[in-house]
Design a protein around this motif. Structure first.
Motif, PDB file in Angstrom:
ATOM      1  N   ARG A  45      -1.143  -1.030   3.828  1.00  0.00           N
ATOM      2  CA  ARG A  45      -0.467   0.206   3.450  1.00  0.00           C
ATOM      3  C   ARG A  45       0.900   0.315   4.112  1.00  0.00           C
ATOM      4  O   ARG A  45       1.857   0.795   3.493  1.00  0.00           O
ATOM      5  N   ALA A  46       0.990  -0.115   5.375  1.00  0.00           N
ATOM      6  CA  ALA A  46       2.290  -0.084   6.053  1.00  0.00           C
ATOM      7  C   ALA A  46       3.275  -1.016   5.361  1.00  0.00           C
ATOM      8  O   ALA A  46       4.459  -0.680   5.190  1.00  0.00           O
ATOM      9  N   LEU A  47       2.800  -2.207   4.960  1.00  0.00           N
ATOM     10  CA  LEU A  47       3.665  -3.122   4.214  1.00  0.00           C
ATOM     11  C   LEU A  47       4.111  -2.502   2.894  1.00  0.00           C
ATOM     12  O   LEU A  47       5.271  -2.651   2.487  1.00  0.00           O
ATOM     13  N   LEU A  48       3.191  -1.815   2.234  1.00  0.00           N
ATOM     14  CA  LEU A  48       3.535  -1.164   0.971  1.00  0.00           C
ATOM     15  C   LEU A  48       4.599  -0.087   1.184  1.00  0.00           C
ATOM     16  O   LEU A  48       5.518   0.074   0.371  1.00  0.00           O
ATOM     17  N   ILE A  49       4.494   0.651   2.290  1.00  0.00           N
ATOM     18  CA  ILE A  49       5.482   1.691   2.599  1.00  0.00           C
ATOM     19  C   ILE A  49       6.856   1.075   2.836  1.00  0.00           C
ATOM     20  O   ILE A  49       7.889   1.658   2.489  1.00  0.00           O
ATOM     21  N   ILE A  50       6.907  -0.126   3.429  1.00  0.00           N
ATOM     22  CA  ILE A  50       8.181  -0.786   3.695  1.00  0.00           C
ATOM     23  C   ILE A  50       8.731  -1.457   2.441  1.00  0.00           C
ATOM     24  O   ILE A  50       9.924  -1.363   2.130  1.00  0.00           O
ATOM     25  N   ILE A  51       7.868  -2.144   1.704  1.00  0.00           N
ATOM     26  CA  ILE A  51       8.336  -2.952   0.572  1.00  0.00           C
ATOM     27  C   ILE A  51       8.754  -2.086  -0.613  1.00  0.00           C
ATOM     28  O   ILE A  51       9.749  -2.364  -1.282  1.00  0.00           O
ATOM     29  N   THR A  52       7.996  -1.017  -0.883  1.00  0.00           N
ATOM     30  CA  THR A  52       8.277  -0.201  -2.074  1.00  0.00           C
ATOM     31  C   THR A  52       9.693   0.370  -2.081  1.00  0.00           C
ATOM     32  O   THR A  52      10.412   0.234  -3.088  1.00  0.00           O
ATOM     33  N   PRO A  53      10.179   1.004  -0.989  1.00  0.00           N
ATOM     34  CA  PRO A  53      11.575   1.508  -1.041  1.00  0.00           C
ATOM     35  C   PRO A  53      12.601   0.394  -1.218  1.00  0.00           C
ATOM     36  O   PRO A  53      13.601   0.589  -1.918  1.00  0.00           O
ATOM     37  N   ILE A  54      12.350  -0.781  -0.611  1.00  0.00           N
ATOM     38  CA  ILE A  54      13.309  -1.878  -0.748  1.00  0.00           C
ATOM     39  C   ILE A  54      13.369  -2.351  -2.197  1.00  0.00           C
ATOM     40  O   ILE A  54      14.444  -2.592  -2.757  1.00  0.00           O
ATOM     41  N   VAL A  55      12.193  -2.496  -2.823  1.00  0.00           N
ATOM     42  CA  VAL A  55      12.161  -2.948  -4.209  1.00  0.00           C
ATOM     43  C   VAL A  55      12.831  -1.921  -5.129  1.00  0.00           C
ATOM     44  O   VAL A  55      13.617  -2.275  -6.021  1.00  0.00           O
ATOM     45  N   VAL A  56      12.536  -0.643  -4.896  1.00  0.00           N
ATOM     46  CA  VAL A  56      13.154   0.405  -5.728  1.00  0.00           C
ATOM     47  C   VAL A  56      14.665   0.419  -5.528  1.00  0.00           C
ATOM     48  O   VAL A  56      15.440   0.515  -6.493  1.00  0.00           O
ATOM     49  N   LEU A  57      15.101   0.313  -4.264  1.00  0.00           N
ATOM     50  CA  LEU A  57      16.538   0.316  -3.987  1.00  0.00           C
ATOM     51  C   LEU A  57      17.224  -0.881  -4.636  1.00  0.00           C
ATOM     52  O   LEU A  57      18.300  -0.745  -5.237  1.00  0.00           O
ATOM     53  N   GLU A  58      16.623  -2.053  -4.531  1.00  0.00           N
ATOM     54  CA  GLU A  58      17.211  -3.236  -5.157  1.00  0.00           C
ATOM     55  C   GLU A  58      17.251  -3.084  -6.679  1.00  0.00           C
ATOM     56  O   GLU A  58      18.216  -3.505  -7.327  1.00  0.00           O
ATOM     57  N   GLY A  59      16.213  -2.504  -7.247  1.00  0.00           N
ATOM     58  CA  GLY A  59      16.210  -2.293  -8.689  1.00  0.00           C
ATOM     59  C   GLY A  59      17.324  -1.368  -9.131  1.00  0.00           C
ATOM     60  O   GLY A  59      18.027  -1.629 -10.128  1.00  0.00           O
ATOM     61  N   VAL A  60      17.509  -0.270  -8.377  1.00  0.00           N
ATOM     62  CA  VAL A  60      18.577   0.676  -8.728  1.00  0.00           C
ATOM     63  C   VAL A  60      19.948   0.027  -8.572  1.00  0.00           C
ATOM     64  O   VAL A  60      20.827   0.170  -9.436  1.00  0.00           O
ATOM     65  N   ILE A  61      20.139  -0.720  -7.468  1.00  0.00           N
ATOM     66  CA  ILE A  61      21.436  -1.379  -7.252  1.00  0.00           C
ATOM     67  C   ILE A  61      21.689  -2.428  -8.322  1.00  0.00           C
ATOM     68  O   ILE A  61      22.800  -2.539  -8.855  1.00  0.00           O
ATOM     69  N   ALA A  62      20.657  -3.212  -8.642  1.00  0.00           N
ATOM     70  CA  ALA A  62      20.824  -4.244  -9.662  1.00  0.00           C
ATOM     71  C   ALA A  62      21.151  -3.610 -11.014  1.00  0.00           C
ATOM     72  O   ALA A  62      22.023  -4.099 -11.749  1.00  0.00           O
ATOM     73  N   HIS A 189      25.885 -13.674 -10.075  1.00  0.00           N
ATOM     74  CA  HIS A 189      24.561 -13.982  -9.526  1.00  0.00           C
ATOM     75  C   HIS A 189      24.612 -14.178  -8.021  1.00  0.00           C
ATOM     76  O   HIS A 189      23.586 -14.081  -7.342  1.00  0.00           O
ATOM     77  N   ILE A 190      25.817 -14.493  -7.502  1.00  0.00           N
ATOM     78  CA  ILE A 190      25.915 -14.657  -6.045  1.00  0.00           C
ATOM     79  C   ILE A 190      25.585 -13.351  -5.341  1.00  0.00           C
ATOM     80  O   ILE A 190      24.902 -13.324  -4.305  1.00  0.00           O
ATOM     81  N   PHE A 191      26.050 -12.246  -5.906  1.00  0.00           N
ATOM     82  CA  PHE A 191      25.725 -10.937  -5.328  1.00  0.00           C
ATOM     83  C   PHE A 191      24.218 -10.687  -5.344  1.00  0.00           C
ATOM     84  O   PHE A 191      23.641 -10.219  -4.355  1.00  0.00           O
ATOM     85  N   LEU A 192      23.589 -11.025  -6.466  1.00  0.00           N
ATOM     86  CA  LEU A 192      22.146 -10.826  -6.561  1.00  0.00           C
ATOM     87  C   LEU A 192      21.404 -11.715  -5.569  1.00  0.00           C
ATOM     88  O   LEU A 192      20.428 -11.283  -4.938  1.00  0.00           O
ATOM     89  N   LEU A 193      21.872 -12.957  -5.424  1.00  0.00           N
ATOM     90  CA  LEU A 193      21.224 -13.856  -4.464  1.00  0.00           C
ATOM     91  C   LEU A 193      21.378 -13.341  -3.038  1.00  0.00           C
ATOM     92  O   LEU A 193      20.429 -13.390  -2.245  1.00  0.00           O
ATOM     93  N   TRP A 194      22.566 -12.848  -2.698  1.00  0.00           N
ATOM     94  CA  TRP A 194      22.756 -12.288  -1.366  1.00  0.00           C
ATOM     95  C   TRP A 194      21.856 -11.068  -1.147  1.00  0.00           C
ATOM     96  O   TRP A 194      21.278 -10.891  -0.069  1.00  0.00           O
ATOM     97  N   MET A 195      21.748 -10.237  -2.174  1.00  0.00           N
ATOM     98  CA  MET A 195      20.915  -9.038  -2.043  1.00  0.00           C
ATOM     99  C   MET A 195      19.447  -9.408  -1.873  1.00  0.00           C
ATOM    100  O   MET A 195      18.762  -8.891  -0.985  1.00  0.00           O
ATOM    101  N   VAL A 196      18.949 -10.335  -2.687  1.00  0.00           N
ATOM    102  CA  VAL A 196      17.550 -10.753  -2.575  1.00  0.00           C
ATOM    103  C   VAL A 196      17.299 -11.492  -1.273  1.00  0.00           C
ATOM    104  O   VAL A 196      16.291 -11.281  -0.593  1.00  0.00           O
ATOM    105  N   GLY A 197      18.246 -12.378  -0.895  1.00  0.00           N
ATOM    106  CA  GLY A 197      18.068 -13.127   0.347  1.00  0.00           C
ATOM    107  C   GLY A 197      18.030 -12.230   1.571  1.00  0.00           C
ATOM    108  O   GLY A 197      17.183 -12.403   2.460  1.00  0.00           O
ATOM    109  N   SER A 198      18.945 -11.271   1.636  1.00  0.00           N
ATOM    110  CA  SER A 198      18.938 -10.345   2.775  1.00  0.00           C
ATOM    111  C   SER A 198      17.663  -9.507   2.798  1.00  0.00           C
ATOM    112  O   SER A 198      17.114  -9.224   3.877  1.00  0.00           O
ATOM    113  N   SER A 199      17.164  -9.132   1.623  1.00  0.00           N
ATOM    114  CA  SER A 199      15.921  -8.358   1.567  1.00  0.00           C
ATOM    115  C   SER A 199      14.738  -9.188   2.068  1.00  0.00           C
ATOM    116  O   SER A 199      13.872  -8.682   2.791  1.00  0.00           O
TER     117      SER A 199
END
Length: 471
Positions: A45-62, A189-199
């Protein structure tokens, strides 16, 4: 002083609306399904709390990047390419028929970085397959349709680094080949790779730190579970982790010490009381032995024996497990010992052990559990002629059954008989001076092992006592 009710009608209405929404069948069903699908463990559950905002944020930014930046840049590049092609077509249209078109081809190559070729007149190729991601195809088609205003054909799927465009004229077909970097933002795609890699890096660090924070909580839970089952707490257990977890661990250790101290004090006091009362009973027996053998002395001797038996039951109930440490014990061997000791009874006793991969060895308080099962066997032998003891592992538990062929206990009374000093007026008589503590002692000992005891209907028509112990 006037008392003001803080609950306003509006807030009460909101709470009522929230309650109706929450209790709606569809909402309740959706909440139940979500609760079943979500992980149950704290770490997950703690992992879900951390991962969910990151995934949502990356989706919105993408999405914002694709919608605003990438699409805008691609549209502008496609517009520039379409304008260059339109300009070359206009120059070709104004070129006298007698002159060679090589000058325009050289101009397109040297100034506009476009490969141009004049083909004989004819029909355009049939439409080719469209790419799965049609952003480039759509943007370039729109710009060509707006600026060229002639039939055209494009291929964005063929060569990976180039885009082919053909424009149909009455006197010729003009073929243009441009690089993909001219028509759309190829380095996005370089921006996307940097965003995914940093995440990924952030998630890896978070998972490692979170695991170190969760481990002390799991160790505290294991220690509490072991203490609740009467087992020894690991020697290397000590307060670790965050401040709140350390406070919980310290509070647990202090509680354990207070419980142990209380048990030791009670055991010491009961040992002294037992010694004093047994001394008085022994003196009674000696005085009765010096008297003549008469019906009165025999009756008094029987009363003294019954009093001593009741005293032993009271002390056993008060002492509980007596602070005994749990040790690995071969359960079938212990049951066989109980059967051998119970051979003095007139009842027939059978022991049945279900075969398993290995021996049934559990961390048990041997003497305490022996007293509990002996109480059940003694109770069964008092009212039945045939007793069957069964033991079998079931998953994470071990099940011990004691069946008899006696009169049994009514279902409505099966829970009451576990109450201290409770005696039945029917079903099982009390002719033999039972103190009413045997089942209460057995349940306390079973719970001290982290288990439970229950009563049911025996396959022989009598009573079935079931002890469940964790492995």
């Amino acid at each position: 002083m006037a008392v003001i009710n803080e609950t306003t009608p509006e807030s009460g209405k909101d709470q009522s609306l929230y309650r109706r929404i929450r209790e709606h069948p569809h909402v309740a069903r959706l909440t139940s399904v979500a609760g079943e699908m979500l992980p149950k463990g704290l770490y997950a559950r703690a992992l879900l709390i951390i991962i969910t905002p990151i995934v949502v944020l990356e989706g919105v930014i993408a999405f914002a990047f694709m919608e605003r930046h990438w699409q805008a840049v691609t549209r502008r590049l496609s517009e520039a390419t379409a304008r260059d092609i339109a300009a070359l077509i206009d120059v070709y249209s104004d070129l006298p028929k007698s002159e060679n078109a090589q000058k325009i081809v050289d101009l397109a190559r040297d100034r506009l970085n476009l490969k141009m070729e004049v083909l004989p007149p004819g029909d355009l190729p049939p439409p080719g397959p469209k790419p799965f991601f049609r952003l480039l195809d759509k943007a370039l088609s729109n710009e060509l349709r707006k600026h060229v205003q002639l039939p055209f054909w494009i291929d964005t799927v063929g060569e990976s680094q180039n885009v082919e465009i053909r424009v149909k004229r009455d006197d010729a077909i003009l073929r243009f080949v441009a690089t993909r970097s001219q028509t759309y933002a190829s380095n996005s795609h370089i921006f996307l790779l940097w965003m995914v890699g940093s995440s990924v890096i952030l998630l890896t660090v978070a998972i490692l730190f979170l695991r170190n924070q969760i481990r002390p909580i799991l160790r505290l839970a294991d220690a509490a579970d072991a203490f609740g089952k009467g087992r020894t707490i690991p020697e290397d257990f000590k307060p670790r982790g965050a401040r709140e977890v350390r406070q919980a661990a310290v509070a647990f250790l202090q509680m354990r010490d207070r419980i142990k101290q209380h048990v030791e004090q009670r055991t010491t006091m009961l040992a002294g009381v037992s010694h004093d009362l047994r001394t008085v009973l022994t003196r009674f027996k000696l005085e009765l032995a010096l008297l003549e053998d008469t019906p009165e002395t025999r009756a008094l001797s029987t009363d003294v024996d019954e009093m001593q038996h009741m005293l032993e039951d009271y002390l056993a109930f008060s002492k509980g497990d007596g602070g005994e440490e749990a040790k690995p014990t071969d359960l079938p061997e212990l049951l066989q010992e109980i059967v051998d000791d119970a051979s003095i009874y007139a009842a027939t006793i059978d022991l049945k052990v279900r075969k398993s991969k290995g021996n049934i060895v559990l961390p048990l308080k041997r003497q305490a559990l022996k007293r509990a099962i002996t109480n059940l066997v003694t109770n069964a032998a008092r009212f039945g002629d045939h007793i069957v003891i069964r033991v079998a592992p079931e998953g994470q538990w071990v099940r011990i059954e004691v069946d008899d062929d006696g009169p049994g206990i009514p279902e409505s009374e099966r829970e009451n008989v576990f109450r201290p000093f409770y005696r039945l007026d029917h079903a099982r008589n009390q002719d033999e001076g039972n103190s009413g503590l045997g089942l209460a002692i057995a349940r306390d000992i079973a719970k001290s092992h982290g288990g439970e005891i229950a009563l049911g209907q025996s396959s022989m028509g009598g009573l079935r006592a079931i002890i469940s112990l964790p492995q």
